[in-house]
Structure formats: C-alpha cells, structure tokens
Design an enzyme around this catalytic site. Sequence first.
Site, PDB file in Angstrom:
ATOM      1  N   TYR A 114       0.830  -1.210   0.000  1.00 34.67           N
ATOM      2  CA  TYR A 114       0.000   0.000   0.000  1.00 34.67           C
ATOM      3  C   TYR A 114       0.869   1.266   0.000  1.00 34.67           C
ATOM      4  CZ  TYR A 114      -3.794  -3.148   1.552  1.00 34.67           C
ATOM      5  OH  TYR A 114      -4.710  -4.171   1.670  1.00 34.67           O
ATOM      6  N   LYS A 147       1.502  -6.710   5.570  1.00 35.81           N
ATOM      7  CA  LYS A 147       1.435  -7.880   4.666  1.00 35.81           C
ATOM      8  C   LYS A 147       2.656  -7.994   3.775  1.00 35.81           C
ATOM      9  CE  LYS A 147      -3.542  -7.020   4.392  1.00 35.81           C
ATOM     10  NZ  LYS A 147      -3.735  -5.598   4.106  1.00 35.81           N
ATOM     11  N   HIS A 156       0.269 -11.870   1.624  1.00 37.78           N
ATOM     12  CA  HIS A 156      -0.804 -11.070   1.004  1.00 37.78           C
ATOM     13  C   HIS A 156      -1.656 -11.883   0.020  1.00 37.78           C
ATOM     14  CE1 HIS A 156      -1.740  -6.581   0.070  1.00 37.78           C
ATOM     15  NE2 HIS A 156      -2.803  -7.323  -0.144  1.00 37.78           N
TER      16      HIS A 156
HETATM   17  N1  LIG Z   1      -5.847  -8.612   1.899  1.00 38.49           N
HETATM   18  C1  LIG Z   1      -6.266  -8.162   0.740  1.00 38.49           C
HETATM   19  O1  LIG Z   1      -6.013  -8.760  -0.317  1.00 38.49           O
HETATM   20  C2  LIG Z   1      -7.066  -6.920   0.681  1.00 38.49           C
HETATM   21  C3  LIG Z   1      -7.179  -6.125   1.810  1.00 38.49           C
HETATM   22  N2  LIG Z   1      -7.914  -4.946   1.794  1.00 38.49           N
HETATM   23  C4  LIG Z   1      -8.017  -4.194   3.062  1.00 38.49           C
HETATM   24  O2  LIG Z   1      -9.408  -4.039   3.364  1.00 38.49           O
HETATM   25  C5  LIG Z   1      -9.683  -2.663   3.592  1.00 38.49           C
HETATM   26  C6  LIG Z   1     -11.126  -2.333   3.263  1.00 38.49           C
HETATM   27  O3  LIG Z   1     -11.413  -2.610   1.909  1.00 38.49           O
HETATM   28  P1  LIG Z   1     -11.532  -1.488   0.773  1.00 38.49           P
HETATM   29  O4  LIG Z   1     -11.168  -2.165  -0.491  1.00 38.49           O
HETATM   30  O5  LIG Z   1     -10.807  -0.288   1.173  1.00 38.49           O
HETATM   31  O6  LIG Z   1     -13.088  -1.227   0.659  1.00 38.49           O
HETATM   32  P2  LIG Z   1     -14.299  -0.906   1.662  1.00 38.49           P
HETATM   33  O7  LIG Z   1     -15.335  -1.920   1.368  1.00 38.49           O
HETATM   34  O8  LIG Z   1     -13.820  -0.698   3.050  1.00 38.49           O
HETATM   35  O9  LIG Z   1     -14.837   0.449   1.064  1.00 38.49           O
HETATM   36  C7  LIG Z   1     -14.125   1.660   1.152  1.00 38.49           C
HETATM   37  C8  LIG Z   1     -14.932   2.710   0.400  1.00 38.49           C
HETATM   38  O10 LIG Z   1     -16.186   2.884   1.058  1.00 38.49           O
HETATM   39  C9  LIG Z   1     -16.371   4.256   1.395  1.00 38.49           C
HETATM   40  N3  LIG Z   1     -17.067   4.259   2.686  1.00 38.49           N
HETATM   41  C10 LIG Z   1     -16.578   3.792   3.870  1.00 38.49           C
HETATM   42  N4  LIG Z   1     -17.503   3.900   4.836  1.00 38.49           N
HETATM   43  C11 LIG Z   1     -18.598   4.441   4.264  1.00 38.49           C
HETATM   44  C12 LIG Z   1     -19.881   4.806   4.756  1.00 38.49           C
HETATM   45  N5  LIG Z   1     -20.229   4.612   6.029  1.00 38.49           N
HETATM   46  N6  LIG Z   1     -20.770   5.379   3.889  1.00 38.49           N
HETATM   47  C13 LIG Z   1     -20.435   5.578   2.593  1.00 38.49           C
HETATM   48  N7  LIG Z   1     -19.231   5.251   2.060  1.00 38.49           N
HETATM   49  C14 LIG Z   1     -18.319   4.682   2.897  1.00 38.49           C
HETATM   50  C15 LIG Z   1     -14.992   4.854   1.434  1.00 38.49           C
HETATM   51  O11 LIG Z   1     -15.043   6.219   1.073  1.00 38.49           O
HETATM   52  P3  LIG Z   1     -14.388   7.370   1.995  1.00 38.49           P
HETATM   53  O12 LIG Z   1     -12.954   6.981   2.225  1.00 38.49           O
HETATM   54  O13 LIG Z   1     -14.569   8.584   1.181  1.00 38.49           O
HETATM   55  O14 LIG Z   1     -15.218   7.368   3.254  1.00 38.49           O
HETATM   56  C16 LIG Z   1     -14.270   4.058   0.349  1.00 38.49           C
HETATM   57  O15 LIG Z   1     -14.530   4.602  -0.930  1.00 38.49           O
HETATM   58  C17 LIG Z   1      -8.647  -1.962   2.706  1.00 38.49           C
HETATM   59  O16 LIG Z   1      -8.556  -0.579   2.997  1.00 38.49           O
HETATM   60  C18 LIG Z   1      -7.431  -2.780   3.006  1.00 38.49           C
HETATM   61  O17 LIG Z   1      -6.897  -2.391   4.250  1.00 38.49           O
HETATM   62  C19 LIG Z   1      -8.564  -4.563   0.653  1.00 38.49           C
HETATM   63  C20 LIG Z   1      -8.476  -5.304  -0.505  1.00 38.49           C
HETATM   64  C21 LIG Z   1      -7.721  -6.535  -0.589  1.00 38.49           C
HETATM   65  O1  LIG Z   2      -5.801  -3.942  -1.339  1.00 39.98           O
HETATM   66  C1  LIG Z   2      -5.217  -5.030  -1.308  1.00 39.98           C
HETATM   67  O2  LIG Z   2      -4.797  -5.570  -0.275  1.00 39.98           O
HETATM   68  C2  LIG Z   2      -5.005  -5.732  -2.553  1.00 39.98           C
HETATM   69  O3  LIG Z   2      -4.571  -6.870  -2.591  1.00 39.98           O
HETATM   70  C3  LIG Z   2      -5.337  -4.906  -3.752  1.00 39.98           C
HETATM   71  O4  LIG Z   2      -4.304  -5.020  -4.661  1.00 39.98           O
HETATM   72  C4  LIG Z   2      -6.589  -5.323  -4.353  1.00 39.98           C
HETATM   73  O5  LIG Z   2      -6.505  -6.650  -4.643  1.00 39.98           O
HETATM   74  C5  LIG Z   2      -6.811  -4.495  -5.557  1.00 39.98           C
HETATM   75  O6  LIG Z   2      -7.484  -3.515  -5.438  1.00 39.98           O
HETATM   76  C6  LIG Z   2      -6.192  -4.887  -6.832  1.00 39.98           C
HETATM   77  O7  LIG Z   2      -6.483  -3.944  -7.811  1.00 39.98           O
END
Ligand SMILES: NC(=O)C1=CN([C@@H]2O[C@H](COP(=O)(O)OP(=O)(O)OC[C@H]3O[C@@H](n4cnc5c(N)ncnc54)[C@H](OP(=O)(O)O)[C@@H]3O)[C@@H](O)[C@H]2O)C=CC1
Ligand SMILES: O=C(O)C(=O)[C@@H](O)[C@H](O)C(=O)CO
Length: 277
Positions: A49, A74, A107
């Site tokens: 990230y 991760k 990851h």
């Molecule tokens: N291990 C892996 O492979 C992965 C891990 N992750 C982790 O999971 C976390 C969460 O997933 P993520 O993909 O960010 O998506 P989320 O499902 O947490 O959604 C985030 C989005 O939702 C918006 N949002 C959050 N709360 C609200 C609310 N109450 N009302 C309206 N909109 C809202 C945010 O906007 P705003 O910021 O403007 O509030 C942002 O655009 C990541 O940040 C990361 O740490 C994610 C993907 C893959």
């Molecule tokens: O957000 C994470 O942890 C991921 O693994 C991202 O790379 C996620 O998979 C993604 O958004 C890929 O475009």
Amino acid sequence: MIPNFSLYNNKPIPALGFGTYKLTQAGGIESIKSALNCGYRLIDTAYNYQNEREVGQAIQESGVAREDIQVISKLPGRFQRYDDAKQALATSLENLGLDYVDYYLIHWPNPKQGFYVEAFQALLDAKKEGLIKEVGVCNFLPEHLTRLKEETGEYPAINQIELHPYFSQPELREFHQKHEIVTQAWSPLLRTSLVDEEPVLRELAAKYDKSIYQIILRWIFQLGVIAIPKSSSRARQEQNQAIFDFELSSTEVDQICALDRPDGRQKNQDPAVYEEF
Ligand SMILES: NC(=O)C1=CN([C@@H]2O[C@H](COP(=O)(O)OP(=O)(O)OC[C@H]3O[C@@H](n4cnc5c(N)ncnc54)[C@H](OP(=O)(O)O)[C@@H]3O)[C@@H](O)[C@H]2O)C=CC1
Ligand SMILES: O=C(O)C(=O)[C@@H](O)[C@H](O)C(=O)CO
C-alpha cells in the site's frame, strides 16, 4: 466501544478494524490518526500500500499507547522466498517505526509461483524472534491452508479474505471455524459499489434507523468475522463503528447471506489463479 473476538490462543483481537488502502501522504496520516482517536485499535496496512510510514506516523502522533494498538501488515508476493520474506518484514518494521508488528500476513498465495510455504516458515521463525506476534495469511483457499498445516504443523492465526453481501464465503468460514482461524473481511462494503441498490439492505436500514453500510458491518460482526472498512472521513469512521447498539435477527442475517452470488467477487480475483506481486 469495539468488542473483542479471540484468536486460537484466546488472545483478544478487536472485532472491527480499520482499512488503510489508498490512505497515503499527509491526508492519509490525518485519516488514520482520526480513526485511532475515534476508537479503532486494529489497523490494516500492507507493504504494497506504500503507506506503512503514514501508519507509523499516525500511531506516533495519535497519543494512543503502542501496546493498545494491533497493527497488521502484509508480505508482497514478490518476496516469498525465505530470505526475501525476512528482509521484507524488516523493511515493513522500519517503515512503520515499530519493533514488532502484531500480525504479518502473506498477502496472496500466488500458487503458480509456489513459494507460500517457504514464506510462512520464514514468518513463523520471525515470530520466534519476537518480530511478529502472530502469523497470518490473506486470500488462502482450504487447499493452501491444508498445505501449510501439513508442511509446517501450523495454521495461520488469521485469513483475511474478500467478504461482503455478494460474496459471503460460507464454506471457507466453516473451514476457519473448524481450525480456529480468525476470518477477516476485506472490501466489506464492496467499496460501496452496487450494495446501495439492494432492497433487503434498504429495508433493514429503515427498520433499524441505520445506514446500509452499518447493516452490512453488523451482519459481518454477527457472522463472527472482523470487517476492516476503510474511510477517509471522521464522520464515516464513526458511523462504521456505531454498530454495537442493535442486533439483526437470525432470519435477517440469513436474508443478507442469500444475496451471495457465485460470481460475486468484486474484481474476479480468484486466489486459485490470480497472482499479485
Ligand atoms: N488482503 C487483501 O487482499 C485486501 C485487503 N484490503 C483491506 O481491506 C480494507 C477495506 O477494503 P476497501 O477495499 O478499502 O473497501 P471498503 O469496502 O472498506 O470500502 C471503502 C470505500 O467505502 C467508502 N465508505 C466507507 N464507509 C462508508 C460509509 N459509512 N458510507 C459511505 N461510504 C463509505 C470509502 O469512502 P471514503 O474513504 O470517502 O469514506 C471508500 O470509498 C482496505 O482498505 C485494506 O486495508 C482490501 C483489498 C484486498
Ligand atoms: O488492497 C489489497 O490488499 C489488494 O490486494 C489490492 O491489490 C486489491 O486486490 C486491488 O485492489 C487490486 O487492484
């Protein structure tokens, strides 16, 4: 107040965490600090990230004691060889400005690459050295988890997986429960795409006077899963943790589970074939 769940060894882990993907630079530091100051104590970042420095700085400036915060980072796919994994962990710790990380997760399994057991062994050894409190993984399927157990004698403490109303992962959750692996849900709000169209969620939101996002996070909590929603805004960070003052009935939990779709993944990232470096 965010309640705790327990790890396999009965150690407490917050039942709701804070995601930081895309929270970078000065604005990112302010958002992460705000999350700590409004009560989040489980912070999810990753080497990839490119915001571990921001997370470290936010922790330092928050005034919250290090020992009261649990930090997840991760290991990237490109560093799964034994020595590379240890070096990547050292870089993560340096970026974070911390002596130890609470959880370091592989990851992605990257099964075609074929080094995830080696990476897991490196992290188990780093745990013995006190650099990691618990070793975990993300996006592992039962076949990958079984191979870890067969070849190292251990399961990970956590598996962080894609989980939201369109992809609720019942089989993997059952496997985790059987083997005392904590399930964490990434993209729990599906990055807000599509879910606001769902009548079931709208009806429940109206019934409980909550937002649809609070309904989703409460549903995940009642599944015994730790959601890690990301939000840049203080108001939405507070909203996302105001989910412990109401309860969905078991029928309502099932109604949301029924939204599950075979093709429900956000971006078709099937860990059996998808690889990320
Ligand atoms: N291990 C892996 O492979 C992965 C891990 N992750 C982790 O999971 C976390 C969460 O997933 P993520 O993909 O960010 O998506 P989320 O499902 O947490 O959604 C985030 C989005 O939702 C918006 N949002 C959050 N709360 C609200 C609310 N109450 N009302 C309206 N909109 C809202 C945010 O906007 P705003 O910021 O403007 O509030 C942002 O655009 C990541 O940040 C990361 O740490 C994610 C993907 C893959
Ligand atoms: O957000 C994470 O942890 C991921 O693994 C991202 O790379 C996620 O998979 C993604 O958004 C890929 O475009």
